[in-house]
Design a protein around this motif. Structure first.
Motif, short mmCIF file in Angstrom:
data_model
loop_
_atom_site.label_atom_id
_atom_site.label_comp_id
_atom_site.label_asym_id
_atom_site.label_seq_id
_atom_site.Cartn_x
_atom_site.Cartn_y
_atom_site.Cartn_z
N GLU A 1 0.83 -1.21 0.00
CA GLU A 1 0.00 0.00 0.00
C GLU A 1 0.86 1.26 0.00
OE1 GLU A 1 -3.06 -0.05 -0.52
OE2 GLU A 1 -3.85 -1.98 0.15
N THR A 2 1.99 1.21 0.69
CA THR A 2 2.90 2.37 0.70
C THR A 2 3.44 2.62 -0.69
OG1 THR A 2 3.53 1.92 3.00
CG2 THR A 2 5.00 3.33 1.71
N LEU A 3 3.87 1.56 -1.37
CA LEU A 3 4.38 1.72 -2.73
C LEU A 3 3.30 2.26 -3.66
CD1 LEU A 3 6.54 -1.52 -3.08
CD2 LEU A 3 7.37 0.84 -3.05
N ASP A 4 2.07 1.81 -3.47
CA ASP A 4 0.98 2.30 -4.31
C ASP A 4 0.75 3.79 -4.08
OD1 ASP A 4 -1.30 1.84 -6.14
OD2 ASP A 4 -2.51 2.31 -4.39
N LEU A 5 0.78 4.22 -2.82
CA LEU A 5 0.57 5.63 -2.52
C LEU A 5 1.73 6.51 -2.99
CD1 LEU A 5 -1.02 5.36 1.04
CD2 LEU A 5 -2.15 6.22 -1.03
N LEU A 6 2.89 5.93 -3.20
CA LEU A 6 4.05 6.68 -3.66
C LEU A 6 4.09 6.85 -5.18
CD1 LEU A 6 6.94 5.29 -1.42
CD2 LEU A 6 6.08 7.63 -1.44
N GLN A 7 3.25 6.13 -5.90
CA GLN A 7 3.31 6.18 -7.36
C GLN A 7 2.96 7.57 -7.90
OE1 GLN A 7 4.47 3.69 -9.22
NE2 GLN A 7 4.75 2.47 -7.35
N PRO A 8 3.68 8.03 -8.94
CA PRO A 8 4.86 7.40 -9.53
C PRO A 8 6.05 7.50 -8.58
CG PRO A 8 4.54 9.57 -10.49
CD PRO A 8 3.35 9.31 -9.61
N LEU A 9 6.88 6.47 -8.56
CA LEU A 9 7.98 6.43 -7.61
C LEU A 9 8.91 7.63 -7.81
CD1 LEU A 9 9.04 2.67 -7.47
CD2 LEU A 9 7.84 3.99 -5.72
N PRO A 10 9.34 8.24 -6.72
CA PRO A 10 10.27 9.37 -6.83
C PRO A 10 11.67 8.85 -7.15
CG PRO A 10 9.96 8.81 -4.53
CD PRO A 10 9.03 7.91 -5.31
N THR A 11 12.55 9.74 -7.54
CA THR A 11 13.95 9.34 -7.74
C THR A 11 14.72 9.33 -6.43
OG1 THR A 11 14.55 11.63 -8.24
CG2 THR A 11 13.96 10.21 -10.10
N THR A 12 14.25 10.14 -5.45
CA THR A 12 14.90 10.17 -4.13
C THR A 12 13.83 10.06 -3.05
OG1 THR A 12 14.82 12.59 -4.06
CG2 THR A 12 16.83 11.57 -4.93
N LEU A 13 14.19 9.41 -1.95
CA LEU A 13 13.23 9.16 -0.88
C LEU A 13 13.91 9.32 0.47
CD1 LEU A 13 10.34 7.95 -0.10
CD2 LEU A 13 11.54 5.77 0.10
N LEU A 14 13.23 9.98 1.38
CA LEU A 14 13.67 10.08 2.77
C LEU A 14 12.77 9.19 3.61
CD1 LEU A 14 15.17 11.39 5.19
CD2 LEU A 14 13.47 13.22 5.12
N GLU A 15 13.39 8.26 4.35
CA GLU A 15 12.60 7.41 5.24
C GLU A 15 12.87 7.78 6.69
OE1 GLU A 15 11.27 2.82 6.19
OE2 GLU A 15 13.02 3.13 4.90
N ILE A 16 11.79 8.00 7.43
CA ILE A 16 11.86 8.28 8.86
C ILE A 16 11.58 6.98 9.61
CG2 ILE A 16 10.88 9.62 10.76
CD1 ILE A 16 12.29 11.35 8.67
N ALA A 17 12.42 6.65 10.60
CA ALA A 17 12.23 5.44 11.42
C ALA A 17 12.27 4.19 10.55
CB ALA A 17 10.93 5.52 12.22
#
Length: 271
Positions: free
Chosen positions: A41-57
């Protein structure tokens, strides 16, 4: 009340104490909940995928590794140095950027804006906001690190069904007027509005309990809305038509397939 700063050190300390155990439970690709409910579900909500991503925790880095395998440049952060060390060991052959970040520290959050050059194309926080003692710094400062209109996707234990002070799964059997025996299962909830600090475990057998921060949907989302965020995506996945392989001989959330144990939201900052 939304923030509980007096519990921040305890929260980070619990994750330090539980790091090795948590890594064993999670493995390289995440546990069943993450693989089935959260990550897709997270990947679906991120579409289209960004080129850079910041992950917290980021925990032991399971989601960061998955997204990096799709070609995304990931900067993964966590408040626990031990978890970051474990994540790095698991990901030695992959190009990932690990950084210790206390998500309650406004100064550290502000520094993220310039730490990696160009703004990030998106941010995620998977199943952790209920573990963070103060969330207003995150909602205040995260926009500094994001490109215009970039999404922030977070997931939490569902505040309405799975994080109150008294949430119990139940199974009951009753007889209908025509003599049939019917078995029903559900969730018993009391005190939903009794928000605050609880202590519990994320997985059976972990060495140390951790504080959870129960915030109602109103508290959680209004904290974001008041800081310029808007909601433009939401998911409430359940175990409908799925069975947790670790649930044998005990009552778990796949026994209540019509009730979502997890909430995911996609926010964008409008300034």
């Amino acid at each position: 009340m939304v923030d509980y700063p007096d519990y921040n050190d305890e929260s980070i300390g619990a994750w330090e104490a539980n790091a090795e155990f948590w890594d064993e439970v999670q493995g390289d690709e995440g546990n069943y909940w993450q693989r089935t409910l959260v990550f897709p579900e997270t990947l679906d909500l991120l579409q289209p995928l960004p080129t850079t991503l910041l992950e917290i925790a980021c925990g032991n880095g399971n989601f960061a590794r998955q997204v990096a395998s799709l070609g995304v440049a990931v900067t993964a952060t966590d408040g626990s140095q031990r978890l970051l060390d474990i994540a790095g060991q698991r990901s030695a052959a992959r190009k990932l950027d690990w950084m210790r970040l206390d998500a309650t520290d406004r100064t550290a959050l502000a520094a993220m804006a310039g730490a990696r050059g160009a703004p990030f194309g998106a941010a995620v926080c998977n199943m952790a906001i209920m573990d963070i003692a103060e969330i207003t710094p995150l909602f205040d400062m995260l926009p500094l690190s994001l490109a215009e209109n970039a999404p922030f996707v977070f997931s939490v234990l569902h505040p309405a069904f799975n994080l109150g002070p008294d949430v119990r799964l139940f199974v009951e059997r009753f007889e209908t007027p025509d003599g049939r025996l019917v078995t029903e299962s559900g969730v018993r909830i009391t005190g939903y509005l009794d928000t605050g600090v609880q202590h519990g475990i994320a997985s059976v057998g972990q060495p140390s309990q951790q504080p959870y921060f129960h915030r109602s949907l109103t508290e959680l989302l209004t904290t974001a809305f008041d800081r310029g965020w808007v909601l433009d995506g939401i998911r409430e996945p359940s175990f409908r038509d799925r069975r947790d392989p670790d649930s044998e001989n005990r009552l778990t959330w796949d026994d209540v397939p019509d009730i979502p144990p997890v909430l995911l939201a996609r926010l964008r900052h409008r300034g």
